[in-house]
Design a protein around this motif. Structure first.
Motif, PDB file in Angstrom:
ATOM      1  N   TRP A 115      48.740  71.867 -20.432  1.00 14.31           N
ATOM      2  CA  TRP A 115      49.511  72.730 -19.538  1.00 14.31           C
ATOM      3  C   TRP A 115      51.003  72.514 -19.743  1.00 14.31           C
ATOM      4  O   TRP A 115      51.764  73.462 -19.852  1.00 14.31           O
ATOM      5  CB  TRP A 115      49.150  72.447 -18.070  1.00 14.31           C
ATOM      6  N   LEU A 116      51.405  71.253 -19.800  1.00  9.39           N
ATOM      7  CA  LEU A 116      52.819  70.908 -19.916  1.00  9.39           C
ATOM      8  C   LEU A 116      53.426  71.447 -21.208  1.00  9.39           C
ATOM      9  O   LEU A 116      54.524  71.993 -21.205  1.00  9.39           O
ATOM     10  CB  LEU A 116      52.968  69.381 -19.860  1.00  9.39           C
ATOM     11  N   VAL A 117      52.712  71.310 -22.311  1.00 10.57           N
ATOM     12  CA  VAL A 117      53.256  71.681 -23.615  1.00 10.57           C
ATOM     13  C   VAL A 117      53.103  73.177 -23.900  1.00 10.57           C
ATOM     14  O   VAL A 117      54.029  73.801 -24.417  1.00 10.57           O
ATOM     15  CB  VAL A 117      52.579  70.853 -24.730  1.00 10.57           C
ATOM     16  N   PHE A 118      51.976  73.757 -23.548  1.00  8.25           N
ATOM     17  CA  PHE A 118      51.701  75.131 -23.971  1.00  8.25           C
ATOM     18  C   PHE A 118      51.809  76.165 -22.851  1.00  8.25           C
ATOM     19  O   PHE A 118      52.568  77.128 -22.962  1.00  8.25           O
ATOM     20  CB  PHE A 118      50.313  75.226 -24.614  1.00  8.25           C
ATOM     21  N   LEU A 119      51.049  76.000 -21.796  1.00  5.12           N
ATOM     22  CA  LEU A 119      50.962  77.053 -20.786  1.00  5.12           C
ATOM     23  C   LEU A 119      52.229  77.167 -19.943  1.00  5.12           C
ATOM     24  O   LEU A 119      52.630  78.265 -19.571  1.00  5.12           O
ATOM     25  CB  LEU A 119      49.747  76.830 -19.883  1.00  5.12           C
ATOM     26  N   ARG A 120      52.871  76.071 -19.653  1.00  5.82           N
ATOM     27  CA  ARG A 120      54.083  76.115 -18.835  1.00  5.82           C
ATOM     28  C   ARG A 120      55.166  76.957 -19.503  1.00  5.82           C
ATOM     29  O   ARG A 120      55.933  77.631 -18.837  1.00  5.82           O
ATOM     30  CB  ARG A 120      54.597  74.705 -18.569  1.00  5.82           C
ATOM     31  N   ASN A 121      55.220  76.930 -20.822  1.00  8.79           N
ATOM     32  CA  ASN A 121      56.235  77.667 -21.558  1.00  8.79           C
ATOM     33  C   ASN A 121      55.745  79.010 -22.095  1.00  8.79           C
ATOM     34  O   ASN A 121      56.470  79.668 -22.838  1.00  8.79           O
ATOM     35  CB  ASN A 121      56.742  76.813 -22.731  1.00  8.79           C
ATOM     36  N   ALA A 122      54.530  79.395 -21.755  1.00 12.59           N
ATOM     37  CA  ALA A 122      53.962  80.646 -22.271  1.00 12.59           C
ATOM     38  C   ALA A 122      54.712  81.842 -21.685  1.00 12.59           C
ATOM     39  O   ALA A 122      55.099  81.849 -20.514  1.00 12.59           O
ATOM     40  CB  ALA A 122      52.486  80.739 -21.923  1.00 12.59           C
ATOM     41  N   LYS A 123      54.900  82.817 -22.527  1.00 11.11           N
ATOM     42  CA  LYS A 123      55.566  84.048 -22.104  1.00 11.11           C
ATOM     43  C   LYS A 123      54.622  85.209 -22.271  1.00 11.11           C
ATOM     44  O   LYS A 123      53.739  85.202 -23.116  1.00 11.11           O
ATOM     45  CB  LYS A 123      56.842  84.273 -22.930  1.00 11.11           C
TER      46      LYS A 123
ATOM     47  N   VAL B 198      49.974  86.313 -18.989  1.00  8.73           N
ATOM     48  CA  VAL B 198      49.301  86.042 -20.267  1.00  8.73           C
ATOM     49  C   VAL B 198      47.790  86.142 -20.041  1.00  8.73           C
ATOM     50  O   VAL B 198      47.338  86.146 -18.897  1.00  8.73           O
ATOM     51  CB  VAL B 198      49.715  84.652 -20.836  1.00  8.73           C
ATOM     52  N   PRO B 199      46.985  86.240 -21.091  1.00  8.48           N
ATOM     53  CA  PRO B 199      45.535  86.420 -20.917  1.00  8.48           C
ATOM     54  C   PRO B 199      44.907  85.280 -20.109  1.00  8.48           C
ATOM     55  O   PRO B 199      44.749  84.153 -20.593  1.00  8.48           O
ATOM     56  CB  PRO B 199      44.993  86.441 -22.344  1.00  8.48           C
ATOM     57  N   ALA B 200      44.550  85.581 -18.874  1.00  7.93           N
ATOM     58  CA  ALA B 200      44.093  84.551 -17.944  1.00  7.93           C
ATOM     59  C   ALA B 200      42.738  83.963 -18.323  1.00  7.93           C
ATOM     60  O   ALA B 200      42.542  82.746 -18.244  1.00  7.93           O
ATOM     61  CB  ALA B 200      44.054  85.117 -16.532  1.00  7.93           C
ATOM     62  N   ALA B 201      41.801  84.814 -18.733  1.00  9.94           N
ATOM     63  CA  ALA B 201      40.465  84.305 -19.074  1.00  9.94           C
ATOM     64  C   ALA B 201      40.530  83.367 -20.277  1.00  9.94           C
ATOM     65  O   ALA B 201      39.875  82.317 -20.290  1.00  9.94           O
ATOM     66  CB  ALA B 201      39.517  85.460 -19.359  1.00  9.94           C
ATOM     67  N   GLN B 202      41.327  83.728 -21.267  1.00 10.12           N
ATOM     68  CA  GLN B 202      41.457  82.864 -22.446  1.00 10.12           C
ATOM     69  C   GLN B 202      42.087  81.526 -22.071  1.00 10.12           C
ATOM     70  O   GLN B 202      41.670  80.476 -22.559  1.00 10.12           O
ATOM     71  CB  GLN B 202      42.281  83.567 -23.511  1.00 10.12           C
TER      72      GLN B 202
ATOM     73  N   PHE C  67      44.272  76.750 -14.583  1.00 15.02           N
ATOM     74  CA  PHE C  67      44.788  77.407 -15.790  1.00 15.02           C
ATOM     75  C   PHE C  67      44.728  78.927 -15.635  1.00 15.02           C
ATOM     76  O   PHE C  67      45.666  79.626 -16.008  1.00 15.02           O
ATOM     77  CB  PHE C  67      43.995  76.972 -17.025  1.00 15.02           C
ATOM     78  N   TYR C  68      43.635  79.434 -15.093  1.00 14.39           N
ATOM     79  CA  TYR C  68      43.465  80.879 -14.927  1.00 14.39           C
ATOM     80  C   TYR C  68      44.551  81.458 -14.023  1.00 14.39           C
ATOM     81  O   TYR C  68      45.179  82.470 -14.354  1.00 14.39           O
ATOM     82  CB  TYR C  68      42.076  81.173 -14.354  1.00 14.39           C
ATOM     83  N   LYS C  69      44.770  80.831 -12.887  1.00 16.53           N
ATOM     84  CA  LYS C  69      45.758  81.354 -11.931  1.00 16.53           C
ATOM     85  C   LYS C  69      47.179  81.274 -12.472  1.00 16.53           C
ATOM     86  O   LYS C  69      47.973  82.192 -12.275  1.00 16.53           O
ATOM     87  CB  LYS C  69      45.642  80.608 -10.604  1.00 16.53           C
TER      88      LYS C  69
END
Length: 98
Positions: A83-91, A23-27, A14-16
């Motif tokens: 990951w699929l729903v949130f992080l993959r589409n994060a801008k 986007v904020p990697a630590a969060q 998730f961090y990488k």
């Protein structure tokens, strides 16, 4: 032990990905850790432990091992869905320059 290794791997994953998206990697790393451990813990208490008790009474050692590790698979699956729903589409939260 195996669950802890999977949790670390998911956190790094998730961090990488978050860092590469800007986007904020630590969060996001913490979000990945939480998305693994919360369902893992709930599954362990509500499903795996009662199921293990019944399997130990039957003497089913192999099934007991699989059920004992099932919470790891549940946690990893939920982390994948997050990951699929949130992080993959994060801008990136960068504001466009005017």
């Amino acid at each position: 032990m195996l669950g802890g290794l999977v949790a670390v791997a998911i956190t790094i994953w998730f961090y990488k990905i978050a860092a590469s998206k800007g986007v904020p990697a630590a969060q996001w790393g913490i979000a990945g850790l939480i998305s693994f451990y919360v369902p893992n813990f709930i599954w362990s208490l509500l499903v795996a432990k009662p199921w293990l008790a019944s399997l130990h009474n039957q003497g089913a050692a192999f099934k007991s091992s699989l059920v004992g590790h099932s919470s790891i698979f549940v946690g990893a699956a939920v982390a994948y869905v997050v990951w699929l729903v949130f992080l993959r589409n994060a801008k990136s939260a960068e504001t466009p320059s005017t």
